[in-house]
Design a protein around this motif. Structure first.
Motif, mmCIF file in Angstrom:
data_model
loop_
_atom_site.group_PDB
_atom_site.id
_atom_site.type_symbol
_atom_site.label_atom_id
_atom_site.label_comp_id
_atom_site.label_asym_id
_atom_site.label_seq_id
_atom_site.Cartn_x
_atom_site.Cartn_y
_atom_site.Cartn_z
ATOM 1 N N ARG A 77 16.448 -16.129 -2.982
ATOM 2 C CA ARG A 77 17.047 -14.857 -2.597
ATOM 3 C C ARG A 77 16.067 -13.707 -2.723
ATOM 4 O O ARG A 77 16.422 -12.577 -2.433
ATOM 5 C CB ARG A 77 18.258 -14.542 -3.503
ATOM 6 C CG ARG A 77 19.320 -15.568 -3.468
ATOM 7 C CD ARG A 77 20.053 -15.500 -2.151
ATOM 8 N NE ARG A 77 21.474 -15.654 -2.357
ATOM 9 C CZ ARG A 77 22.336 -14.644 -2.359
ATOM 10 N NH1 ARG A 77 21.929 -13.431 -2.124
ATOM 11 N NH2 ARG A 77 23.590 -14.847 -2.599
ATOM 12 N N MET A 97 14.748 -12.478 -5.467
ATOM 13 C CA MET A 97 14.854 -11.623 -6.649
ATOM 14 C C MET A 97 13.703 -11.865 -7.615
ATOM 15 O O MET A 97 13.503 -11.107 -8.541
ATOM 16 C CB MET A 97 16.184 -11.888 -7.389
ATOM 17 C CG MET A 97 17.385 -11.533 -6.562
ATOM 18 S SD MET A 97 17.505 -9.787 -6.201
ATOM 19 C CE MET A 97 17.915 -9.132 -7.774
ATOM 20 N N HIS A 139 17.269 -20.762 -7.066
ATOM 21 C CA HIS A 139 18.219 -19.972 -6.272
ATOM 22 C C HIS A 139 17.788 -18.518 -6.202
ATOM 23 O O HIS A 139 17.798 -17.891 -5.133
ATOM 24 C CB HIS A 139 19.601 -20.094 -6.909
ATOM 25 C CG HIS A 139 20.638 -19.262 -6.245
ATOM 26 N ND1 HIS A 139 21.252 -19.622 -5.074
ATOM 27 C CD2 HIS A 139 21.166 -18.061 -6.577
ATOM 28 C CE1 HIS A 139 22.114 -18.698 -4.720
ATOM 29 N NE2 HIS A 139 22.079 -17.733 -5.616
ATOM 30 N N LEU A 140 17.375 -17.973 -7.351
ATOM 31 C CA LEU A 140 16.984 -16.569 -7.360
ATOM 32 C C LEU A 140 15.696 -16.346 -6.575
ATOM 33 O O LEU A 140 15.509 -15.328 -5.931
ATOM 34 C CB LEU A 140 16.812 -16.079 -8.801
ATOM 35 C CG LEU A 140 18.122 -15.839 -9.552
ATOM 36 C CD1 LEU A 140 17.846 -15.499 -10.991
ATOM 37 C CD2 LEU A 140 18.906 -14.728 -8.895
ATOM 38 N N HIS A 149 16.832 -20.646 -11.241
ATOM 39 C CA HIS A 149 15.519 -20.113 -10.933
ATOM 40 C C HIS A 149 15.195 -20.284 -9.461
ATOM 41 O O HIS A 149 14.775 -19.340 -8.776
ATOM 42 C CB HIS A 149 14.483 -20.842 -11.810
ATOM 43 C CG HIS A 149 13.100 -20.313 -11.658
ATOM 44 N ND1 HIS A 149 12.606 -19.310 -12.448
ATOM 45 C CD2 HIS A 149 12.109 -20.645 -10.807
ATOM 46 C CE1 HIS A 149 11.358 -19.052 -12.096
ATOM 47 N NE2 HIS A 149 11.028 -19.849 -11.106
#
Lengths: 450, 449
Positions: free
Chosen positions: B437, B439, B433-434, B431
């Motif tokens: 990025r 996203m 990490h996204l 979570h």
């Protein structure tokens, strides 16, 4: 140290008397491989050298008073104790030393089997062959150890630039190395010796398959926790010794034609005593973190550490005994480590299937008319002779762990996750979220997606 | 169909490839009829080449031609028949391809094992055939089980017995193999120890070569049919081109093992194959049928529509200055896959032949002309596939190293096998990490209970 090797046609016949090894008291510590070249000129018998008496002179002098039969027992007994003490010592020394010892044993086993192959096929005059066999050993080891190193030393590998490239293209590099060896083999085919060369090629590959994959599995088991390394090996050793004792005292019915000295009494007695031994040993070891924790590489201190919270396998639990045992022993529950129950499975395998590895090795020795694989250990033969029952054990433990114990490693899963494409990661994220919400581990929130 | 097999000392004669001697109607079959000829000493060449097993109608049709041309016609006709067969099974789809690969694998295994039996006269050890086939089944079970579990993951999870089989797959495979191992040990007969160990080793090396290659071919297939078709076509093309170049321009022998190969054929074949691979890659990359991968679990069939990955999307490449002057083009539109195909072609032309030399050496070592007589004019199935040995492994390693990332469904499977606490940990890591990025919108993190 003279390097004479006593070779003769009476080698297979002297099976009983050569056990005594009482005849010679010359000081001969033999070395494999190098000295084989000298004695090439013997008759066309495809037999490997008879066991020389290679007990060190000091032992011989100390035991010179005893009759030859008892002397043999003493030599074997002393060497057995020496090997077991050595085993304890290397356990104490830690995982790195253990890995190196496993690697060393593997190389020695490989050498022993390849030497037998050379002697059987008189392949000495094909000089490429030794080079190629060792080269293939190096390639396969490089492949396996590279994979292990990449897994365990992940952060260290990512940090160092050359290691990172080696690890990313590891399979390709290993394959390229193997291919080079393959091409060298094809280019080295000599007109008159095609069949010999193909035989040696096949021999080398089967040896690699047996020896190197087993040692690789042993290292894997070691990384799960030293207990997974110690208990199986101890069970096999215990089974060897106990079956021998039971056979010695009570042995009457022969077990299998391949090994006339094995008896059913030894087999069954060994089974029960090994199971008991396994249960006791696992009880003792499960209490120690040193044995129970997976071996991990600490990125900060750059060392191996074996410190952790023991998994539930190594925590005492109460088990309700089935009713007939309750009436038998008067206890209603018993406190056990779950690992002890697994150890019953491991011991059973070691006692029942392990000997098949030994029979395989016996059959192999009879097929090629050799008494022992080599003469490395006085009284016991070569390293392979000691490890023949371990062949299947290491694979079994590895498969057992993979099937019944270990789930995937979470950090490894994260690594793989982060290597995916972003849209795939998102897809997995949503699936995981749905799964966790279903199971009630996450409160049902509004959708977090844009 | 009579099953006579003519065996004689003419194995080493290069002219026997003409196969003109007999006009009998004989289609050779392996295996069962070998038992008759047990009495041969090992050094008698186990020639399987002298039988003429061309079907009679072909013989009648070509009666008029001189023998040398007849041989070429037969080889040519069979080559075209095999290539058409290849196209047909590509058309029929992945399941047919998998079945064909499995059939080829079983036939190759049978051919090699039969040679082993003949070399060692192991017919009087009846357990041996059973054990060899049993080991083949075990190893296939192991490999196909792993493949199925990976790629048909959703289907497997649904069915209860399949789920059980898949979870304990390794253990079951190992138990099956162990049963075979114990059978081997129990079957050791006093006088035949050495023979039995030889056959054991022979079986295992054959399994190592044949079964792992076929497994890798199937894995390549699952990456997209193009990864199956292009390597195999490259090897076939190299065979044919090297033969033609050698026929027209051949002068310098290449290697003592195969006296008919020449350097001119080798180099000519190399360049022709690179060009062929380049063109073929261009043609196939456009077609989604070849490029797409994946089993659609809803429709229970292989998808033929998908978003092609970036290596199958046309891109512009700036030519280096040297080529610019020659061609006066600044940029060129190519599929990145075409560049990969150059590497595949190079491997197929340069290293692939070593597989052929290996097989030639093997045949000379055991004094056989061909592995078997399955294909008229060409020999056995192994004879056709000997150059493919290394190609399948190379393609697989190439894909794993340079193309493919980890398989998402496999990662998801592993995730679902973790403990819930571990799953939560992974969830939070993913979570954040996204979110980093971009996203996911930076919403409040869901709290774990």
């Amino acid at each position: 140290m003279t390097e004479l090797r006593h070779r003769g046609a009476e080698a297979p016949i002297q099976t009983q008397s050569s056990e005594d090894k009482g005849s010679d008291s010359e000081l001969r510590l033999e070395k494999d491989g190098a000295s084989d070249g000298e004695s090439k000129g013997d008759s066309g018998l495809a037999e490997v050298p008879a066991p020389a008496d290679d007990t060190p002179e000091v032992l011989n002098k100390a035991l010179s008073g005893l009759s030859s039969r008892w002397r043999n027992w003493w030599v074997r007994g002393i060497l057995t104790l020496a090997m077991i003490s050595f085993f304890f010592l290397i356990i104490y020394l830690g995982p790195i030393v253990l890995m190196m010892i496993v690697l060393f044993v593997q190389i020695k086993c490989f050498q022993e089997i390849i030497t037998i192959g050379y002697s059987v096929y008189h392949s000495y005059h094909l000089p490429w062959f030794r080079t190629l066999s060792w080269y293939f050993l190096l390639c396969v080891n490089y492949f396996f150890y590279g994979e292990t190193v990449t897994d365990c030393f992940f952060t260290l590998v990512q940090r160092e630039e050359p290691l990172r490239i080696l690890s990313k293209y590891h399979r390709f590099i290993s394959f390229a190395l193997y291919l080079t060896g393959f091409c060298m083999f094809v280019l080295s085919l000599v007109k008159k010796h095609y069949r010999l060369q193909f035989y040696m090629f096949g021999w080398t590959h089967v040896t690699l398959l047996i020896v190197v994959t087993q040692s690789h599995f042993i290292i894997h088991n070691l990384f799960e926790g030293m207990i997974w390394f110690i208990v199986p090996i101890s069970c096999v050793i215990c089974n060897d010794i106990m079956a021998y004792m039971f056979g010695f005292f009570f042995g009457r019915t022969p077990l299998i034609k391949l090994s006339p000295k094995k008896t059913w009494e030894g087999f069954i007695g060994g089974l029960f005593s090994t199971i008991v031994f396994g249960i006791m040993l696992s009880y003792v070891m499960s209490g120690w973190r040193y044995f129970v924790c997976p071996v991990e590489f600490n990125n900060d201190s750059n060392r191996f550490q074996v410190d952790c919270e023991p998994s539930e396998l190594f925590q005492l639990q109460d088990y309700t005994l089935p009713s007939f045992l309750v009436s038998f022993t008067g206890w209603t529950t018993v406190r056990l480590y779950p690992f002890q129950i697994h150890s019953i499975a491991l011991s059973s395998f070691a006692s029942i299937m392990g000997p098949f590895g030994g029979f395989f090795a016996s059959g192999f020795k009879r097929a090629f008319k050799i008494k022992d694989f080599a003469n490395t250990i006085p009284g016991h033969g070569g390293i392979m002779d000691r490890f023949d029952c371990q062949y299947l054990m290491a694979t079994f433990v590895n498969v057992y762990i993979a099937s019944f114990i270990r789930g995937p490693n979470p950090s490894k899963v994260i690594q793989q996750l982060l290597a995916l494409r972003i849209d795939q990661q998102l897809h997995i994220f949503n699936s995981l979220k749905a799964h966790l919400m279903e199971k009630g581990f996450l409160p049902a929130l509004e959708d977090v997606m844009a | 169909m009579t099953e006579l097999r003519k065996r004689g000392g003419g194995g080493g004669d290069p002219d026997s490839s003409d196969k003109e001697a007999d006009l009998d109607d004989r289609l050779g079959t392996d295996g069962e009829c070998d038992g008759d000829s047990k009495a041969d000493t090992p050094d008698v060449p186990l020639s399987t080449a002298d039988t003429d097993n061309t079907p009679q109608y072909l013989n009648k049709a070509l009666e008029g031609l001189p023998p040398r041309w007849k041989n070429y016609w037969i080889r040519g006709v069979l080559s075209i028949a095999m290539i058409s067969g290849f196209f047909l099974i590509i058309y029929m789809g992945p399941i047919a391809l998998i079945l064909i690969v499995m059939t080829v694998q079983i036939k190759c295994f049978q051919e090699i094992i039969t040679i082993g039996y003949r070399v060692y006269h192991s017919y009087e050890l009846p357990w041996f055939r059973t054990l060899s086939w049993y080991f083949l089944i075990c190893v296939n079970y192991f490999f196909y089980g792993e493949t199925l579990a990976d790629y048909f993951g959703a289907l497997v999870q649904r069915e209860e017995p399949l789920q059980f089989l898949s979870r304990y797959h390794r253990f079951i495979s190992f138990a099956l193999y162990l049963a075979g191992f114990c059978m081997f040990v129990l079957s050791l007969v006093k006088k035949h120890y050495r023979l039995q160990f030889y056959m054991f080793a022979w079986t295992h090396v054959t399994l190592l070569i044949v079964v792992t290659q076929s497994h890798l071919v199937i894995q390549n297939l699952f990456e997209g049919k193009i990864w199956f078709i292009v390597p195999i076509s490259i090897v076939i093309c190299n065979d044919i081109m090297a033969y033609l170049f050698g026929f027209f321009f051949g002068r310098t022998p290449l290697i003592k093992l195969s006296p008919k190969k020449t350097w001119e054929g080798f180099i000519g074949g190399y360049f022709a194959t690179v060009v062929f691979g380049f063109i073929l890659a261009y043609l196939l990359s456009q077609c989604q049928y070849f490029v797409c991968v994946g089993f659609n679990s809803e429709t229970n069939s292989f998808t033929v529509e998908c978003e092609p990955s970036e290596i199958f999307l046309m891109q512009e490449y700036t030519l280096p200055a040297a080529l610019q002057n020659i061609l006066t083009w600044k940029t060129v539109n190519m599929y990145p896959f075409q560049i990969h195909s150059i590497f595949l072609s190079s491997f197929g032309s340069l290293i692939g032949p070593f597989g052929g030399f290996f097989a030639s050496g093997f045949k000379r070592a055991f004094k056989i002309k061909d592995f078997a007589n399955t294909i008229p004019g060409h020999g056995g199935i192994m004879d056709r596939f000997d150059c493919q040995y290394l190609m399948a492994t190379f393609t697989h390693v190439y894909i794993a190293s340079f193309i493919r990332g980890p398989n998402p469904s496999k990662v998801l499977q592993q995730l679902l096998m973790l403990q819930p606490i571990q799953q939560l940990g992974v969830f939070h890591t993913l979570h954040s990490h996204l979110r980093e990025r971009g996203m996911l919108p930076p919403a409040a993190t869901p709290q774990a209970e």
